[in-house]
Design a protein around this motif. Structure first.
Motif, PDB file in Angstrom:
ATOM      1  N   ASP A 131     -25.053-119.995  15.648  1.00 34.69           N
ATOM      2  CA  ASP A 131     -24.390-119.771  14.351  1.00 34.69           C
ATOM      3  C   ASP A 131     -24.097-121.074  13.607  1.00 34.69           C
ATOM      4  O   ASP A 131     -23.939-121.065  12.395  1.00 34.69           O
ATOM      5  N   HIS A 132     -24.007-122.182  14.336  1.00 34.48           N
ATOM      6  CA  HIS A 132     -23.668-123.475  13.732  1.00 34.48           C
ATOM      7  C   HIS A 132     -24.863-124.416  13.648  1.00 34.48           C
ATOM      8  O   HIS A 132     -24.732-125.550  13.205  1.00 34.48           O
ATOM      9  N   PHE A 133     -26.025-123.954  14.094  1.00 37.49           N
ATOM     10  CA  PHE A 133     -27.205-124.818  14.169  1.00 37.49           C
ATOM     11  C   PHE A 133     -27.572-125.341  12.778  1.00 37.49           C
ATOM     12  O   PHE A 133     -27.717-124.586  11.834  1.00 37.49           O
ATOM     13  N   LEU A 134     -27.675-126.648  12.669  1.00 40.89           N
ATOM     14  CA  LEU A 134     -28.010-127.403  11.461  1.00 40.89           C
ATOM     15  C   LEU A 134     -26.921-127.347  10.386  1.00 40.89           C
ATOM     16  O   LEU A 134     -27.157-127.755   9.255  1.00 40.89           O
ATOM     17  N   SER A 135     -25.731-126.850  10.747  1.00 46.37           N
ATOM     18  CA  SER A 135     -24.646-126.831   9.760  1.00 46.37           C
ATOM     19  C   SER A 135     -23.355-127.460  10.282  1.00 46.37           C
ATOM     20  O   SER A 135     -22.632-128.087   9.517  1.00 46.37           O
ATOM     21  N   LYS A 136     -23.049-127.282  11.549  1.00 43.64           N
ATOM     22  CA  LYS A 136     -21.783-127.790  12.088  1.00 43.64           C
ATOM     23  C   LYS A 136     -22.007-128.315  13.500  1.00 43.64           C
ATOM     24  O   LYS A 136     -21.940-127.561  14.475  1.00 43.64           O
ATOM     25  N   GLU A 137     -22.264-129.627  13.593  1.00 46.39           N
ATOM     26  CA  GLU A 137     -22.511-130.217  14.904  1.00 46.39           C
ATOM     27  C   GLU A 137     -21.204-130.448  15.655  1.00 46.39           C
ATOM     28  O   GLU A 137     -20.151-130.597  15.032  1.00 46.39           O
TER      29      GLU A 137
END
Length: 138
Positions: free
Chosen positions: A48-54
């Motif tokens: 759900d956080h891939f490429l948006s929230k590391e």
């Protein structure tokens, strides 16, 4: 008897907490074509956080054709990594007029996407107790 059970429970919980944050990820990035600019890396722990929230990120100046990153304090689990070579060091992944990246980029498992980035599932790898090393070719 209650003290013994309580002691065992405290030891078990402390061991579980210790092992959950006792992992280290080492990422070696190879095949860097231009020895200039910097390399940006991001570590993700959920699709759900891939490429948006590391959960972790770092960058290093490029001084050779390979760069190594280390991330400590990770728990056991599933992760994915994205990197890009910021050749002009402007802090972003440049793209052409069609939105296609014009600077080198790569993902864990050396995953490739079709008409966009690969999925988290294509890039994912497991970290278990201890040290996990991966190599990504730029």
């Amino acid at each position: 008897m209650k003290k013994i059970i309580l002691s065992i429970l405290i030891i078990a919980i402390s061991q579980l907490t210790f092992s959950q944050e006792n992992c280290e990820l080492v990422v070696k990035v190879e095949n860097i074509k231009k020895i200039q600019g910097s390399l940006k890396i991001a570590v993700y722990d959920h699709h759900d956080h891939f490429l948006s929230k590391e959960i972790f990120g770092d960058d290093k100046l490029i001084k050779s054709d390979s760069v190594q990153f280390s991330f400590k304090g990770l728990g056991e689990g599933t992760y994915a990594v994205s990197i890009f070579h910021d050749v002009n060091d402007n802090g972003k992944l440049d793209s052409n007029f069609m939105g296609i990246p014009s600077e080198p980029y790569a993902f864990s498992n050396n995953a490739k996407g079709m008409f966009g980035p690969p999925s988290f599932e294509d890039c994912q790898f497991e970290i278990k107790d201890g040290l996990q090393k991966i190599v990504i070719s730029l």
